[in-house]
Design an enzyme around this catalytic site. Sequence first.
Site, short mmCIF file in Angstrom:
data_model
loop_
_atom_site.label_atom_id
_atom_site.label_comp_id
_atom_site.label_asym_id
_atom_site.label_seq_id
_atom_site.Cartn_x
_atom_site.Cartn_y
_atom_site.Cartn_z
CG ASP A 513 10.68 -36.91 61.83
OD1 ASP A 513 11.40 -36.30 62.63
OD2 ASP A 513 9.82 -36.34 61.12
CG ASP A 540 12.80 -33.10 65.65
OD1 ASP A 540 13.28 -32.65 66.70
OD2 ASP A 540 12.60 -32.40 64.63
#
Length: 687
Positions: A513, A540
Amino acid sequence: MDTTQHKARHRRRKLGLIVGIPVAAAAAVGLSYGAGFGAFGEDVQPKAAAATVVPAWARDAADGFASVHALGQNGTYGGRDGAIVTVKTLADLEKYATASQPYVIVVAGAITMDPKGKEIKVASDKTIVGSGTSGQIVGGGFFLGQGVHNVIIRNLTIRHSYAGTWNDKEHDWDAIQMDGAHHVWIDHKDLRHMADGLIDSRKDTTYLTVSWNRLQNDNKAFGIGWTDHVTADITIHHNWFHETEQRNPSTDNVAHAHLYNNYLQDDPGTSITSAYGNYARGATKMVLENSYFEGLNNPVTKDSTAALVQRGNVFVNTTGRNESGGTAFDPTSYYSYTLDPAADVPSKVRSGAGPRSAIGTATTATPAATTLTVAGDGSGQYRTVQAAVDAVPANNTSRVVISVKPGTYRETVKIPSNKPHITLQGSGGSRQDTVIVHNNAAGTPKPDGSGTYGTPGSATVAVEADDFQARNLTVSNDFDEKANPSISAQAVALRTGADMVLLDSVIVTGDQDTLELDTAACEKLGRVYVTNSYIVGNVDFIFGRASAVIDHSVITLKKRSDGSSAGFVTAPSTPADRKGFLITGSTINGDVSDGSFYLGRNWHAGGDATLDPQTTVRNSTLSKAVRSTPWSDMGGFSWKDDRFAEYRNTGPGAGTASTNRPQLTDAQASGQEIADWLGNWTPTASQ
């Protein structure tokens, strides 16, 4: 974001970008990225160039249907790619308006057409704008022929070709006539006393927006049609139709006519009496919203073949036909807009329509930026970046550059929503010289004992203010996953929750992230443009619901803390009516195992089935680290039900079209370019 695929966590207009965008087009594509920073080296980098300062009005782009990307044209922005020229004579006006090159043409003073009724044949890619309230065209106007496109005509008075006959059938002398043009914006003009029409939109002219004009003292105000085809898309808003007899407007065979917040006024006891107001003819589909009709005969009229939907209009002292019926269309499926209350329209339009003193003049140039300096050694005005942010006045209206001297600044930084127009800029010779770093993660306990930070709260730098820029620096989250196995490892380096965010020549690095690209609220737009930059991570590491472009940058894949290679580049959570992530002209590589990384997976945040996540990767170089089936499911949702595609990628990680690797067609790709994401925003470096 959860690293598993079975459960979603709750977590909160083809374009060469215009002036001032420092794009190192050859620098990012095909670079090898190893332990350091590839071909740029430690001390050398293509530094963001200073922008050419141009007036804000010269960068303006259209709204409404003129902003829609179609027919090979991405919105309507006129001549902003070209030089700004000032004209005072008919010869000069005609020279630049008919040229093949783009120009912003400033009309300074009154120019009289010779012969009377002359209409200059405007070429594509032009902005013709009056200088303040002084720009006038007397005795003639402009003609836009078949195929002419991307034209803005603004802030002018066009008047007095009147030849003495009220319903003139002999002199086709219009203020603005368009025959088969597209992507035209007519804005803030005073149009009056012409021999024929004030505006004629004819022969399939489409993607037209007409806004904030005064159309007055004329027989024929605004005619639309002269065609058997039903293809035209037109937006007409905030115009003042005053003492005009007919065509207010008359719309014939218009596929989508969106009229809102217009003011139609017929004064009692004058020699001019309105025959009708808004008129939907033929196969027209019209949506008419929040307009104000005063003193008109037959204020709203439709043929039996037309569809006309009325909403929220006000009628004062009107008589005769006021009609609606049929099914039209939803304008929001084409563009966003904001309605003013109908009761406010008369005062708002009277005060705002027509030429403005702030358009077309040098006084609207971007004001010089205020600069605040940060240095950890005390040689600047502030020792921390946050202290400099705190010093920016709330609701500031002009650019503030926070210049950060080389060094490592271990802190968290928050740009609050009431402090727009901030640039955070490293002053060193390399983007590696200035580093802002911290190590909070989603599961890190807060010092006050009130719980953990959560994913958004873990950000090293959090941007909540619009029109933010970051340049020539590194933003990092160095949370140590291996040393903290019991802590949720989502650790954001940079989080944006705002609109019009420019990241130019930066490094954003972390693990899971890394870069959160969000919006201020679900219903709000959040556009981000990343160029000439590096983004580093593993899981991600580019995620969120913003509409974001990553252009001519390097996306670097990183092994996990246990030394394994597996991950996902993107995790979009895009609303169904928005654009998601566009990666273009970039390189995806890294020191990881072959075939170990997905390009993305579909994040339906909170299990929201109404979302329609989108990532497009196009014209980019993919290393062999990219999986041959590059998209993955997430949270029980199939990526095939969302929007994931590639187009003309190269490199060993690129692949051919299949059901598991969708590729855009050329036609589809023409609608998935930078301008389709950014709309009427042109990212421009602050200095």
